[in-house]
Design a protein around this motif. Structure first.
Motif, PDB file in Angstrom:
ATOM      1  N   VAL A 154       0.841  -1.202   0.000  1.00  0.00           N
ATOM      2  CA  VAL A 154       0.000   0.000   0.000  1.00  0.00           C
ATOM      3  C   VAL A 154       0.876   1.252   0.000  1.00  0.00           C
ATOM      4  CG1 VAL A 154      -1.709   1.350   1.316  1.00  0.00           C
ATOM      5  CG2 VAL A 154      -1.936  -1.146   1.149  1.00  0.00           C
ATOM      6  N   LYS A 155       1.922   1.232   0.820  1.00  0.00           N
ATOM      7  CA  LYS A 155       2.850   2.369   0.875  1.00  0.00           C
ATOM      8  C   LYS A 155       3.502   2.590  -0.491  1.00  0.00           C
ATOM      9  CE  LYS A 155       3.997   1.673   5.772  1.00  0.00           C
ATOM     10  NZ  LYS A 155       5.050   1.413   6.764  1.00  0.00           N
ATOM     11  N   GLU A 156       3.884   1.489  -1.115  1.00  0.00           N
ATOM     12  CA  GLU A 156       4.534   1.584  -2.428  1.00  0.00           C
ATOM     13  C   GLU A 156       3.577   2.170  -3.466  1.00  0.00           C
ATOM     14  OE1 GLU A 156       6.712  -1.346  -5.717  1.00  0.00           O
ATOM     15  OE2 GLU A 156       6.097  -2.163  -3.778  1.00  0.00           O
ATOM     16  N   THR A 157       2.326   1.742  -3.422  1.00  0.00           N
ATOM     17  CA  THR A 157       1.321   2.244  -4.362  1.00  0.00           C
ATOM     18  C   THR A 157       1.116   3.747  -4.189  1.00  0.00           C
ATOM     19  OG1 THR A 157       0.166   0.117  -4.306  1.00  0.00           O
ATOM     20  CG2 THR A 157      -1.076   1.998  -5.142  1.00  0.00           C
ATOM     21  N   VAL A 158       1.020   4.184  -2.928  1.00  0.00           N
ATOM     22  CA  VAL A 158       0.824   5.611  -2.652  1.00  0.00           C
ATOM     23  C   VAL A 158       1.993   6.431  -3.180  1.00  0.00           C
ATOM     24  CG1 VAL A 158       0.725   7.348  -0.806  1.00  0.00           C
ATOM     25  CG2 VAL A 158      -0.683   5.294  -0.650  1.00  0.00           C
ATOM     26  N   MET A 159       3.210   5.983  -2.914  1.00  0.00           N
ATOM     27  CA  MET A 159       4.381   6.770  -3.285  1.00  0.00           C
ATOM     28  C   MET A 159       4.672   6.750  -4.778  1.00  0.00           C
ATOM     29  SD  MET A 159       4.873   8.253  -0.602  1.00  0.00           S
ATOM     30  CE  MET A 159       6.236   9.278  -1.176  1.00  0.00           C
ATOM     31  N   LYS A 160       4.178   5.732  -5.483  1.00  0.00           N
ATOM     32  CA  LYS A 160       4.310   5.732  -6.946  1.00  0.00           C
ATOM     33  C   LYS A 160       3.497   6.867  -7.546  1.00  0.00           C
ATOM     34  CE  LYS A 160       5.466   0.969  -8.244  1.00  0.00           C
ATOM     35  NZ  LYS A 160       4.940  -0.311  -8.759  1.00  0.00           N
ATOM     36  N   VAL A 161       2.332   7.137  -6.927  1.00  0.00           N
ATOM     37  CA  VAL A 161       1.461   8.214  -7.426  1.00  0.00           C
ATOM     38  C   VAL A 161       1.911   9.566  -6.893  1.00  0.00           C
ATOM     39  CG1 VAL A 161      -0.928   9.027  -7.630  1.00  0.00           C
ATOM     40  CG2 VAL A 161      -0.462   6.564  -7.507  1.00  0.00           C
ATOM     41  N   LEU A 162       2.183   9.630  -5.592  1.00  0.00           N
ATOM     42  CA  LEU A 162       2.565  10.906  -4.972  1.00  0.00           C
ATOM     43  C   LEU A 162       3.965  11.336  -5.396  1.00  0.00           C
ATOM     44  CD1 LEU A 162       1.943  13.189  -2.917  1.00  0.00           C
ATOM     45  CD2 LEU A 162       2.969  11.736  -1.156  1.00  0.00           C
ATOM     46  N   THR A 163       4.911  10.415  -5.379  1.00  0.00           N
ATOM     47  CA  THR A 163       6.354  10.577  -5.620  1.00  0.00           C
ATOM     48  C   THR A 163       7.045  11.183  -4.394  1.00  0.00           C
ATOM     49  OG1 THR A 163       6.486  12.815  -6.573  1.00  0.00           O
ATOM     50  CG2 THR A 163       5.933  10.991  -8.088  1.00  0.00           C
ATOM     51  N   TYR A 164       8.266  10.752  -4.197  1.00  0.00           N
ATOM     52  CA  TYR A 164       9.054  11.255  -3.066  1.00  0.00           C
ATOM     53  C   TYR A 164       9.409  12.724  -3.260  1.00  0.00           C
ATOM     54  CZ  TYR A 164       9.499   6.753  -0.762  1.00  0.00           C
ATOM     55  OH  TYR A 164       9.225   5.591  -0.077  1.00  0.00           O
ATOM     56  N   GLN A 165       9.539  13.121  -4.515  1.00  0.00           N
ATOM     57  CA  GLN A 165       9.866  14.529  -4.791  1.00  0.00           C
ATOM     58  C   GLN A 165       8.750  15.454  -4.319  1.00  0.00           C
ATOM     59  OE1 GLN A 165      10.791  15.339  -8.887  1.00  0.00           O
ATOM     60  NE2 GLN A 165      11.134  17.508  -8.541  1.00  0.00           N
ATOM     61  N   THR A 166       7.492  15.041  -4.588  1.00  0.00           N
ATOM     62  CA  THR A 166       6.354  15.847  -4.139  1.00  0.00           C
ATOM     63  C   THR A 166       6.294  15.881  -2.615  1.00  0.00           C
ATOM     64  OG1 THR A 166       5.089  15.285  -6.120  1.00  0.00           O
ATOM     65  CG2 THR A 166       3.837  16.102  -4.242  1.00  0.00           C
ATOM     66  N   MET A 167       6.545  14.741  -1.969  1.00  0.00           N
ATOM     67  CA  MET A 167       6.540  14.715  -0.502  1.00  0.00           C
ATOM     68  C   MET A 167       7.612  15.656   0.045  1.00  0.00           C
ATOM     69  SD  MET A 167       6.957  11.529   2.174  1.00  0.00           S
ATOM     70  CE  MET A 167       8.680  11.251   1.783  1.00  0.00           C
ATOM     71  N   GLU A 168       8.778  15.670  -0.593  1.00  0.00           N
ATOM     72  CA  GLU A 168       9.860  16.552  -0.162  1.00  0.00           C
ATOM     73  C   GLU A 168       9.437  18.018  -0.277  1.00  0.00           C
ATOM     74  OE1 GLU A 168      14.525  17.579  -1.254  1.00  0.00           O
ATOM     75  OE2 GLU A 168      13.419  16.102  -2.446  1.00  0.00           O
ATOM     76  N   THR A 169       8.725  18.340  -1.357  1.00  0.00           N
ATOM     77  CA  THR A 169       8.216  19.708  -1.547  1.00  0.00           C
ATOM     78  C   THR A 169       7.225  20.076  -0.445  1.00  0.00           C
ATOM     79  OG1 THR A 169       8.469  19.475  -3.944  1.00  0.00           O
ATOM     80  CG2 THR A 169       7.054  21.266  -3.164  1.00  0.00           C
ATOM     81  N   LEU A 170       6.362  19.140  -0.093  1.00  0.00           N
ATOM     82  CA  LEU A 170       5.358  19.384   0.947  1.00  0.00           C
ATOM     83  C   LEU A 170       5.995  19.543   2.324  1.00  0.00           C
ATOM     84  CD1 LEU A 170       2.722  16.793  -0.291  1.00  0.00           C
ATOM     85  CD2 LEU A 170       2.402  19.273  -0.264  1.00  0.00           C
ATOM     86  N   ILE A 171       7.105  18.844   2.554  1.00  0.00           N
ATOM     87  CA  ILE A 171       7.805  18.966   3.841  1.00  0.00           C
ATOM     88  C   ILE A 171       8.369  20.374   4.008  1.00  0.00           C
ATOM     89  CG2 ILE A 171       9.902  18.196   5.057  1.00  0.00           C
ATOM     90  CD1 ILE A 171       9.253  15.349   4.072  1.00  0.00           C
ATOM     91  N   SER A 172       8.587  21.055   2.875  1.00  0.00           N
ATOM     92  CA  SER A 172       9.080  22.441   2.912  1.00  0.00           C
ATOM     93  C   SER A 172       8.024  23.412   2.383  1.00  0.00           C
ATOM     94  CB  SER A 172      10.360  22.556   2.074  1.00  0.00           C
ATOM     95  OG  SER A 172      11.338  21.657   2.528  1.00  0.00           O
ATOM     96  N   ASP A 173       6.744  23.057   2.535  1.00  0.00           N
ATOM     97  CA  ASP A 173       5.649  23.877   2.003  1.00  0.00           C
ATOM     98  C   ASP A 173       5.803  25.345   2.439  1.00  0.00           C
ATOM     99  OD1 ASP A 173       2.634  23.349   0.817  1.00  0.00           O
ATOM    100  OD2 ASP A 173       2.700  25.045   2.184  1.00  0.00           O
ATOM    101  N   GLN A 174       5.727  26.242   1.462  1.00  0.00           N
ATOM    102  CA  GLN A 174       5.962  27.661   1.737  1.00  0.00           C
ATOM    103  C   GLN A 174       4.769  28.372   2.362  1.00  0.00           C
ATOM    104  OE1 GLN A 174       9.071  29.209   1.074  1.00  0.00           O
ATOM    105  NE2 GLN A 174       9.558  27.041   0.948  1.00  0.00           N
ATOM    106  N   GLU A 175       3.585  27.783   2.219  1.00  0.00           N
ATOM    107  CA  GLU A 175       2.358  28.455   2.658  1.00  0.00           C
ATOM    108  C   GLU A 175       1.883  28.008   4.033  1.00  0.00           C
ATOM    109  OE1 GLU A 175       0.679  30.837   0.967  1.00  0.00           O
ATOM    110  OE2 GLU A 175       2.189  30.840  -0.601  1.00  0.00           O
ATOM    111  N   SER A 176       2.142  26.760   4.392  1.00  0.00           N
ATOM    112  CA  SER A 176       1.507  26.207   5.591  1.00  0.00           C
ATOM    113  C   SER A 176       2.456  25.315   6.393  1.00  0.00           C
ATOM    114  CB  SER A 176       0.260  25.407   5.184  1.00  0.00           C
ATOM    115  OG  SER A 176      -0.234  24.645   6.255  1.00  0.00           O
TER     116      SER A 176
END
Length: 672
Positions: free
Chosen positions: A493-515
């Motif tokens: 399940v984790k693998e399926t989620v990250m294939k769609v989300l991508t680690y790059q997008t998660m990295e961007t969200l970890i540094s989200d500029q707005e929130s």
């Protein structure tokens, strides 16, 4: 329609004779009151610029022209949002504000104030002009009926009515904290508190309403209102507790609303018994009224009991749930009305759903009563309602109910909530999407039987789409739902989620500029991905790379005084990594100054929860299944950095959980 006489009336506005102009204005006024078609006709005949010109005129020889012009503008304003837009377009608001100056004829002041009240009823009306120049000062002055120097009883009543209009305008112009501040600084509190004792019910209601909005979500102003004494030296709260027993249901409602806002602002803690024993029962009884009072009472009740378990239990004991459930099941939908995108019946249903959501948000008793009222199928049906407010409120209800694992697995599954809720992720309203997303958070947890359904419907793909939304709340709720979806989930399940989300997008969200909240939940997602099995940690190392993962951790560990929730999440991430293979532990150990020394520092943090997590990291770093050379080196390195000495100094920590974990660490050190 014979428009000849209407054209003639507009032409007569150009007359040089004030009497002719007044006669024409009265003719227009009598034709447009309550007549939408006539209003449209006169707007097409371009009458509004002429009215504005009269208001701007410096010729005060005959104020009747200005008075009648203000009355006609007010009538137009009651015709709808388009009319208000037309009035504003022609620059009518500033001249109307000039007319409320005390130097003018009291009749003109009243007419202008009435027009402004109608204009500011429109939610899209620009309120900036009222805060410019001297207009706010003039408005506050009108709150004192004596400011118009009434000489007769009739004039006295008129001046009180003008004060009522002024208070109503103020209530509609404090949407933001900045507006609240400006109104308060202009001296509104004493004037409004004094108006509470004027003896005229409509003016008292308007003053209560203004005070309620001025202290909404504002503890500082709530306290300031409570400390403001009236001219009779009475406490405002005692005046309100007296007015809440008035024979008028409208007065009782607005007094309850004002006391609710003060309570929510933590300004009247000493009156908590009155809130429970007077305000709450009053609101429940008002559910038996008719019309606007019954419509707004559930809304105020929902706000009063939100986030308060004791008040939610009291609402359950007062039989509020059956009454609210009846509104959801039996109120007939109605067509929309002026300035209300939904009908009165719709608004009542929306408010009832919000009150039910509040009652069942924290207590199982509340949820049980909602289930027993047999309205869950109606709540699910409401997710497809034409009103976006009802759709959002139905989501909120479902969210509250889904906090019970039993209800989640039985009643909500039986009602088929998953599919209509999933559809709302694509709703036209961002508010509905955000609420649906928040509700979905509980439905995708591992113990939920609807998790599989949501995934089969394309839930992962949809949530990833919403994670990229420019709306902060929607982005937050979407990443929250994804975080819950991978919580204690199987590796596939984790693998399926990250294939769609991508680690790059998660990295961007970890540094989200707005929130910062988005950053926190993205870190929590990372924490959940690196949880349960070493193979899951390895996937994270592959997905981000060791250097990038450690860089994220180093960056977030610097948030010492900025955000404790961020600190907790990054420590949980480190803790999960430290529970992995030797190479995962080594990645942390290889960064003594940027990671290890900061963990040591967090072991002395003021927040006991942070101290506990930091000690848990140490437990996992010390944990070894063998006496290999590498594990012995690791233990010695931690000892050399001062971890053992630090832990010894924590044996008498005030927090029991910390003390228990410290025992474990000291035992681990003693074995090597």
């Amino acid at each position: 329609m014979n428009s000849l006489k209407h054209n003639q009336a507009v032409d007569e506005l150009n007359s040089s004779d004030p009497a002719v102009r007044v006669k024409a204005l009265r003719f227009i006024k009598n034709n447009i009151i309550g007549n939408r078609t006539k209003k449209d006709l006169y707007i097409q005949l371009n009458v509004i610029p002429k009215l504005v010109k009269f208001l701007k005129s410096k010729d005060t020889a005959d104020s009747q022209v200005q008075i009648q012009a203000a009355i006609v503008l007010g009538s137009f304003a009651y015709g709808g949002e388009e009319n208000v837009t037309e009035i504003a377009k022609h620059g009518a608001i500033k001249p109307l504000l000039e007319c409320i100056s005390l130097q003018n004829d009291p009749r003109l002041i009243e007419a202008a104030a009435r027009a402004l009240k109608a204009i500011y009823k429109c939610p899209t009306a620009d309120k900036n002009d009222i805060f410019a120049d001297h207009h706010l000062r003039d408005l506050i002055a009108l709150l004192n009926p004596d400011s118009l120097h009434p000489k007769t009883e009739r004039e006295r009543i008129a001046s009180v009515h003008t004060a009522e209009l002024a208070a109503t305008i103020i209530a509609r112009c404090c949407d933001t904290n900045e507006q609240q501040i400006q109104i308060a600084n202009a001296g509104a509190f004493p004037a409004l508190v004094n108006l509470l004792t004027c003896g005229f019910s409509k003016a008292q209601e308007a003053a209560l309403d203004a005070l309620a909005y001025l202290c909404r979500e504002n503890p500082e102003f709530g306290k300031a209102i409570v400390e403001t004494k009236s001219e009779t030296s009475d406490s405002p709260v005692k005046i309100m507790l007296n007015l809440i027993q008035d024979k008028s249901s409208t007065m009782r409602l607005i007094a309850a609303k004002c006391l609710t806002h003060l309570s929510r602002a933590n300004a009247i803690g000493e009156y908590s018994n009155d809130i429970t024993l007077i305000v709450l029962p009053t609101l429940v009884k008002l559910l038996d009224e008719k019309g606007p009072v019954r419509e707004e009472a559930p809304h105020v009740l929902a706000y009063l009991i939100r986030d308060n378990e004791e008040l939610q239990k009291a609402a359950c004991d007062s039989d509020a749930v059956p009454k609210l459930a009846d509104f959801v099941t039996h109120v007939v939908d109605q067509e929309s009305s002026y300035y209300d995108p939904v009908g009165d019946g719709d608004k009542l249903k929306e408010n009832a759903l919000m009150a039910l959501a509040a009652i069942s948000s924290l207590t199982d008793d509340g949820r049980k009563l909602v289930v027993e009222a047999k309205i869950i199928p109606h709540i699910v049906a409401a997710m497809s309602h034409r009103s976006y407010g009802i759709r959002a409120a139905a989501c909120q209800c479902t969210r509250s109910l889904s906090r019970s694992i039993n209800i989640l697995r039985t009643s909500l599954v039986d009602a088929g909530v998953a599919t209509p809720l999933f559809k709302l992720l694509s709703d036209d309203s961002t508010d509905v999407q955000a609420t649906a997303c928040a509700t979905l958070c509980n439905l995708v947890l591992d113990f939920s039987p609807m998790k599989k359904t949501i995934m089969e419907l394309g839930g992962i793909e949809k949530l990833v789409e919403l994670v990229r939304s420019p709306d902060n709340t929607l982005r937050l709720n979407a990443i929250w739902a994804l975080k819950n979806l991978v919580y204690q989930a199987e590796s596939d399940v984790k693998e399926t989620v990250m294939k769609v989300l991508t680690y790059q997008t998660m990295e961007t969200l970890i540094s989200d500029q707005e929130s910062v909240e988005v950053q926190e939940q993205a870190l929590n997602l990372l924490r959940n991905l690196a949880c349960t099995k070493p193979i899951d940690i390895e996937e994270v190392f592959k997905g981000l790379s060791e250097n990038k993962l450690m860089s994220i951790i180093e960056n977030k560990l610097c948030w010492w005084n900025e955000n404790e929730e961020i600190i907790k999440q990054v420590l949980y991430v480190i803790n999960n990594i430290a529970s992995g293979y030797e190479r995962h532990k080594t990645a942390i150990m290889n960064r003594p100054t940027t990671i290890l020394t900061r963990i040591l520092k967090y072991m002395g943090h003021d927040n006991p929860e942070i101290r506990v997590i930091a000690v848990w990291v140490l437990i996992n770093l010390l944990w070894t299944e063998d006496k290999s050379a590498s594990s012995q080196v690791r233990v010695q390195k931690l000892r050399d950095l001062g971890f053992e000495d630090k832990v010894k100094s924590m044996t008498n920590d005030e927090n029991l959980d910390v003390r228990e974990r410290v025992k474990t660490v000291l035992n681990q050190f003693s074995q090597v």
